[in-house]
Scaffold this motif. Structure first.
Motif, short mmCIF file in Angstrom:
data_model
loop_
_atom_site.label_atom_id
_atom_site.label_comp_id
_atom_site.label_asym_id
_atom_site.label_seq_id
_atom_site.Cartn_x
_atom_site.Cartn_y
_atom_site.Cartn_z
N UNK A 1 0.85 -1.19 0.00
CA UNK A 1 0.00 0.00 0.00
C UNK A 1 0.89 1.24 0.00
N UNK A 2 0.47 2.25 -0.71
CA UNK A 2 1.14 3.54 -0.68
C UNK A 2 0.05 4.61 -0.62
N UNK A 3 0.44 5.87 -0.75
CA UNK A 3 -0.54 6.96 -0.69
C UNK A 3 -1.21 7.16 -2.04
N UNK A 4 -1.98 6.17 -2.45
CA UNK A 4 -2.71 6.23 -3.71
C UNK A 4 -3.88 5.25 -3.63
N UNK A 5 -4.81 5.28 -4.58
CA UNK A 5 -5.94 4.34 -4.54
C UNK A 5 -5.54 2.91 -4.94
N UNK A 6 -4.38 2.73 -5.57
CA UNK A 6 -4.01 1.41 -6.09
C UNK A 6 -3.28 0.55 -5.05
N UNK A 7 -3.36 -0.76 -5.26
CA UNK A 7 -2.55 -1.74 -4.52
C UNK A 7 -1.58 -2.34 -5.52
N UNK A 8 -0.31 -2.47 -5.12
CA UNK A 8 0.72 -3.01 -6.02
C UNK A 8 1.08 -4.43 -5.62
N UNK A 9 1.24 -5.30 -6.62
CA UNK A 9 1.66 -6.68 -6.41
C UNK A 9 3.07 -6.84 -7.00
N UNK A 10 3.97 -7.47 -6.22
CA UNK A 10 5.36 -7.62 -6.63
C UNK A 10 5.81 -9.07 -6.51
N UNK A 11 6.52 -9.55 -7.52
CA UNK A 11 7.25 -10.82 -7.42
C UNK A 11 8.68 -10.45 -7.06
N UNK A 12 9.05 -10.61 -5.80
CA UNK A 12 10.32 -10.08 -5.31
C UNK A 12 11.52 -10.87 -5.80
N UNK A 13 11.32 -12.06 -6.31
CA UNK A 13 12.45 -12.82 -6.85
C UNK A 13 12.82 -12.36 -8.26
N UNK A 14 11.82 -12.04 -9.07
CA UNK A 14 12.11 -11.66 -10.45
C UNK A 14 12.32 -10.16 -10.62
N UNK A 15 11.93 -9.36 -9.62
CA UNK A 15 12.16 -7.93 -9.70
C UNK A 15 13.67 -7.64 -9.71
N UNK A 16 14.14 -6.75 -10.60
CA UNK A 16 15.57 -6.44 -10.64
C UNK A 16 16.00 -5.63 -9.42
N UNK A 17 17.23 -5.83 -9.00
CA UNK A 17 17.81 -5.04 -7.92
C UNK A 17 18.13 -3.65 -8.44
N UNK A 18 17.76 -2.61 -7.67
CA UNK A 18 17.93 -1.24 -8.13
C UNK A 18 18.77 -0.43 -7.14
N UNK A 19 19.37 0.63 -7.64
CA UNK A 19 20.07 1.58 -6.78
C UNK A 19 19.15 2.77 -6.52
N UNK A 20 18.95 3.08 -5.25
CA UNK A 20 18.02 4.15 -4.88
C UNK A 20 18.72 5.50 -4.98
#
Length: 469
Positions: free
Chosen positions: A149-168
């Motif tokens: 959940x974030x500050x928006x109307x949407x809900x996000x679904x994530x596959x944490x194994x296939x998501x690429x690693x990112x630099x913040x």
């Protein structure tokens, strides 16, 4: 007194000085309490890891058990990083090593630095989240898949194994969610749950709605992609370009913001919700979008959290801004949906932020609050007055974790490592603006049956008391 009437700025200055003095008193109280707690760590805990966070975390959840070794287990951990805007907000995947029971020496777990990062907690992957992460929930059937959940109307679904690693890094594009759930008319910030029996997601928001989705088809496609080693593109894509799913049902009954939701442990179509209207509502998707039962004024304030007992589906916990936790028995609601709590637990000095049943004992649960405490309760102990200090303690309370120096915003019991808890606090008022993550397990002498503990202690009588003349 005459000066205060003549000079308005003097009044303001005096008020400021009083507020500063009050704040200083509170900080000193926290410091004294924390110092006392730290001196007892070696006695109270079987294991504790303290990890300083650069940014506060609003949510923490255990993922799968990764590895079991001789003396410790390695687990996945999910947590959020709420930044000040100088770098992006992130969803973090970490690996945590938890030492097995009765392995760590008391001296070892006592020797930690509050401002250091624990060697037992290591960041594994960073996902740049579209907005701050207010809530994380994992899918029981596949805990590598989470909803946020974030500050928006949407809900996000994530596959944490296939998501690429990112630099913040400042200006970096957000990661692309695997799926976006739509259906809210206004921001949905905190109320989020995933079903333990089916790939269903539940949400609540400022629009006063409770929204239900099925992500069955999406889960199947993710499994197929993982099997064929399909990777996500690392190119910049907005969250709105992700595939989306509409709701299976929208449920109306609250008159103010929905703060938390929870599935019945044995049914994907039965659930409950709480909100700022002080109501606890039970729903059954099989009979329509109106409440199946409703407890009006379940608390004397906003209700922030709810949890459904996985061992006994008749019991539900609620935590409120009125500083109390209540336990309801859904069998004791009358035909008008009115019910009184089985018991009201009073042991916090500020608003309750999170409640959760223990996966290892059906009568035990935890509650965390803005007072900085994480209390562990046993409702079977309610009314018991025997034992030292029992009479002065809140009824049902048998352990108080006081290792955090500010409000404990979230915690989660580990289903794979009995009696092990991860908890996070927002320490902005006590530190340089970050937070604290702690992984801990109370010593088993506290929660095991009393006769069993006394029998074990008796075998060490000589060592404990020393030789007698």
């Amino acid at each position: 007194m005459l000066l205060l009437h003549i000079n308005g700025s003097t009044i303001e200055k005096a008020e400021t000085q009083r507020e500063m003095k009050k704040a200083k008193t509170v900080v000193m109280g926290v410091k004294d309490r924390y110092s006392e707690w730290k001196s007892m760590v070696g006695v109270l805990y079987d294991w504790l890891a303290n990890h300083n966070l650069v940014w506060p975390s609003l949510s923490c959840r255990w993922g799968p058990l990764l590895e079991q070794a001789t003396y410790k287990n390695r687990h996945r951990l999910y947590l959020s990083e709420q930044t000040d805007g100088s770098v992006p907000n992130t969803l973090v995947v970490a690996n945590v090593e938890v030492v097995k029971p009765r392995v760590a020496a008391a001296e070892h777990i006592s020797q930690f630095n509050e401002e250091s990062r624990s060697p037992f907690v290591k960041k594994y992957k960073t996902i740049i989240h579209p907005g701050e992460v207010n809530r994380i929930r994992e899918l029981r059937q596949n805990s590598k898949i989470v909803a946020t959940h974030t500050d928006s109307p949407e809900v996000f679904i994530w596959d944490l194994e296939t998501q690429p690693n990112r630099q913040a890094l400042l200006g970096a594009p957000t990661s692309r969610p695997d799926l976006v759930l739509t259906g809210h008319d206004d921001n949905a910030e905190y109320a989020l749950a995933m079903c333990p029996t089916e790939p269903f997601v539940l949400s609540g928001g400022k629009d006063k709605y409770v929204v239900l989705w099925s992500i069955q088809d999406h889960i199947a496609s993710l499994a197929a992609e993982s099997g064929s080693n399909v990777k996500h593109s690392k190119s910049s894509q907005k969250a709105t370009e992700s595939p989306s799913v509409g709701p299976r049902g929208i449920f109306h009954g609250h008159t103010n913001t929905v703060e938390d939701v929870q599935f019945c442990p044995s049914s994907a179509l039965e659930f409950c919700s709480v909100g700022d209207d002080s109501c606890l509502i039970f729903w059954d998707a099989r009979v329509g979008s109106v409440p199946a039962a409703k407890v009006n004024k379940a608390h004397d304030g906003d209700i922030h959290c709810v949890d459904w007992n996985p061992h006994d589906i008749n019991f539900i916990l609620t935590g409120s801004a009125d500083n109390t936790v209540k336990m309801f028995d859904r069998r004791k609601l009358n035909s008008e949906g009115v019910g009184s709590p089985v018991y009201k637990f009073e042991g916090h000095e500020a608003a309750i932020l999170c409640v959760q049943w223990c996966p290892d004992k059906s009568s035990v649960f935890g509650s965390s609050a803005e007072d900085g405490f994480l209390n562990i309760w046993d409702h079977e102990k309610v009314g018991q007055t025997s034992g030292p200090h029992r009479a002065s303690a809140p009824s049902g309370l048998f352990f108080r974790h006081a290792g955090h120096r500010d409000k404990v915003v979230d915690f989660h019991w580990n289903a794979f490592d009995p009696w092990t808890i991860v908890s996070v606090s927002d320490d902005c008022e006590c530190t340089s603006g970050g937070g604290t993550l702690q992984v801990w397990r109370m010593i088993d002498l506290i929660y095991r049956p009393e006769k069993e503990v006394l029998a074990e202690l008796d075998t060490y009588r000589t060592q404990i008391l020393g030789s007698t003349p």
